[in-house]
Design an enzyme around this catalytic site. Sequence first.
Site, PDB file in Angstrom:
ATOM      1  N   LYS A  41      47.827  23.600  86.293  1.00  0.00           N
ATOM      2  CA  LYS A  41      48.095  23.843  87.720  1.00  0.00           C
ATOM      3  C   LYS A  41      47.625  25.265  88.024  1.00  0.00           C
ATOM      4  CE  LYS A  41      51.416  22.598  91.250  1.00  0.00           C
ATOM      5  NZ  LYS A  41      50.780  21.366  91.724  1.00  0.00           N
ATOM      6  N   GLU A  69      42.941  11.334  91.010  1.00  0.00           N
ATOM      7  CA  GLU A  69      44.088  11.691  91.855  1.00  0.00           C
ATOM      8  C   GLU A  69      43.625  12.110  93.238  1.00  0.00           C
ATOM      9  OE1 GLU A  69      46.244  15.334  90.757  1.00  0.00           O
ATOM     10  OE2 GLU A  69      44.794  15.591  89.144  1.00  0.00           O
ATOM     11  N   ARG A  77      56.087  23.453  82.753  1.00  0.00           N
ATOM     12  CA  ARG A  77      54.672  23.289  83.131  1.00  0.00           C
ATOM     13  C   ARG A  77      54.011  24.638  83.390  1.00  0.00           C
ATOM     14  NH1 ARG A  77      53.445  19.271  87.974  1.00  0.00           N
ATOM     15  NH2 ARG A  77      54.256  21.020  89.175  1.00  0.00           N
TER      16      ARG A  77
HETATM   17  C1  LIG Z   1      50.986  19.998  91.856  1.00  0.00           C
HETATM   18  C2  LIG Z   1      49.989  18.904  91.811  1.00  0.00           C
HETATM   19  C3  LIG Z   1      50.353  17.541  91.839  1.00  0.00           C
HETATM   20  C4  LIG Z   1      51.775  17.064  92.025  1.00  0.00           C
HETATM   21  O1  LIG Z   1      52.666  17.547  91.090  1.00  0.00           O
HETATM   22  P1  LIG Z   1      54.239  17.520  91.398  1.00  0.00           P
HETATM   23  O2  LIG Z   1      54.836  18.154  90.214  1.00  0.00           O
HETATM   24  O3  LIG Z   1      54.623  16.118  91.588  1.00  0.00           O
HETATM   25  O4  LIG Z   1      54.417  18.320  92.660  1.00  0.00           O
HETATM   26  C5  LIG Z   1      49.349  16.592  91.714  1.00  0.00           C
HETATM   27  N1  LIG Z   1      48.052  16.948  91.608  1.00  0.00           N
HETATM   28  C6  LIG Z   1      47.664  18.248  91.601  1.00  0.00           C
HETATM   29  C7  LIG Z   1      46.219  18.569  91.468  1.00  0.00           C
HETATM   30  C8  LIG Z   1      48.622  19.265  91.704  1.00  0.00           C
HETATM   31  O5  LIG Z   1      48.228  20.535  91.689  1.00  0.00           O
END
Ligand SMILES: *Cc1c(COP(=O)(O)O)cnc(C)c1O
Length: 369
Positions: free
Chosen positions: A208, A244, A98
């Site tokens: 991310k 989310e 990722r």
């Molecule tokens: C990091 C993140 C998540 C969760 O991702 P994981 O890999 O499960 O930790 C969900 N939403 C956002 C906006 C994130 O930055």
Amino acid sequence: MAKGFSLAINPWVYLAKYTDEGVWKGNYIEKPHLSPDEEKKLIAGEREKYIQGRNSFPELPLVNYTTQYGMGCFEGLKAFPQKDGSLKLFRPGENGKRMARSMKGLMMPAFPPEIFLPAVKTVVAKNAHLGFTPVYDPEWEKNDYIYGHAVYVRPFSYAEPGIGVGISTNPWVVIVTTSVGSYFKEGTSKAITSRRVRAFPEGIGWIKCDANYVTSALAKREAESQGYMEAIFLDAREHKYFEEGSSCNIFFIMKNGTVVTPSLEDTILPGITRRSIMTLAESMDLKTEERKISIDEAFSEAREVFVSGTAAGVTYIESITHEGKTVIFNNGKMGEVTHNFLRTLKGIQYGSIEDRFNWMVSAEETGNL
Ligand SMILES: *Cc1c(COP(=O)(O)O)cnc(C)c1O
């Protein structure tokens, strides 16, 4: 240990730079430090100065595309102390992939996952070797590990010097670790929808990256100031479908038992916890769906709601408020299906339930420490 993240960066860090020759040059740095026992004896003023020394990175430029324009991305993952005394990372290979995708998304040279994985393992192992690691406590088992400690690993990109708007062509990748206690806060687990838009089609919601967190932090603060635990984002176009939470994905258990989570498209962050829960759901013979889910549908058809992420783990949502209307799920208590995901995920992570998907990776299988 205090709840949440410790702000003391562990002594061993990893720093890599993308050179003009087109290769990544990485090395491990040991910050000056005391032993964990000596550290505990420091008095307030001394402690701050000591921690400041560990947290400063004079080799990194202050004025650059990351600090000025948010051109940076990051990862977050954990190493869990195991019931058998070892230390294991949860799906670190996925974070590596990722991170590479995120960097590409920001038009940077991608940090190769095959360098990411050993670097993460080695930083965690080197710090554990110095005693900077949590010790497994069987007491955690009583509450499905919601009070469990872990090593938090934070890899991030950091741009070269720059003051005009630009993209980073020669970034650094830094990997730091710290200790993390329970994210679980006593009290409310109520959520409220935000009017703010975190992500939109053709934007950067799927990456991310630092920039996404401005809106998230503002929305979360607004929710908290109104007495809610979490802010929930809806879609940008119609403000009707769930996307989310502020830094976590969202799940709905419908009255017919189906597990529903919003489909990713390009506005939702592809959580590794989210994917893992879908895998667990399928292994439990639950019907799963990744699709659009509207406020109206969730309000009339959802039985349980929870959010997922590395920090949040599996955290149930007792109610959602939207435009003045509040719906309570499962009488405001954690539901059975949510509880089952929490118990199974944490059990695998802390090594008390068989790791049948091979998710856990030893942080100790590295060469010279
Ligand atoms: C990091 C993140 C998540 C969760 O991702 P994981 O890999 O499960 O930790 C969900 N939403 C956002 C906006 C994130 O930055």
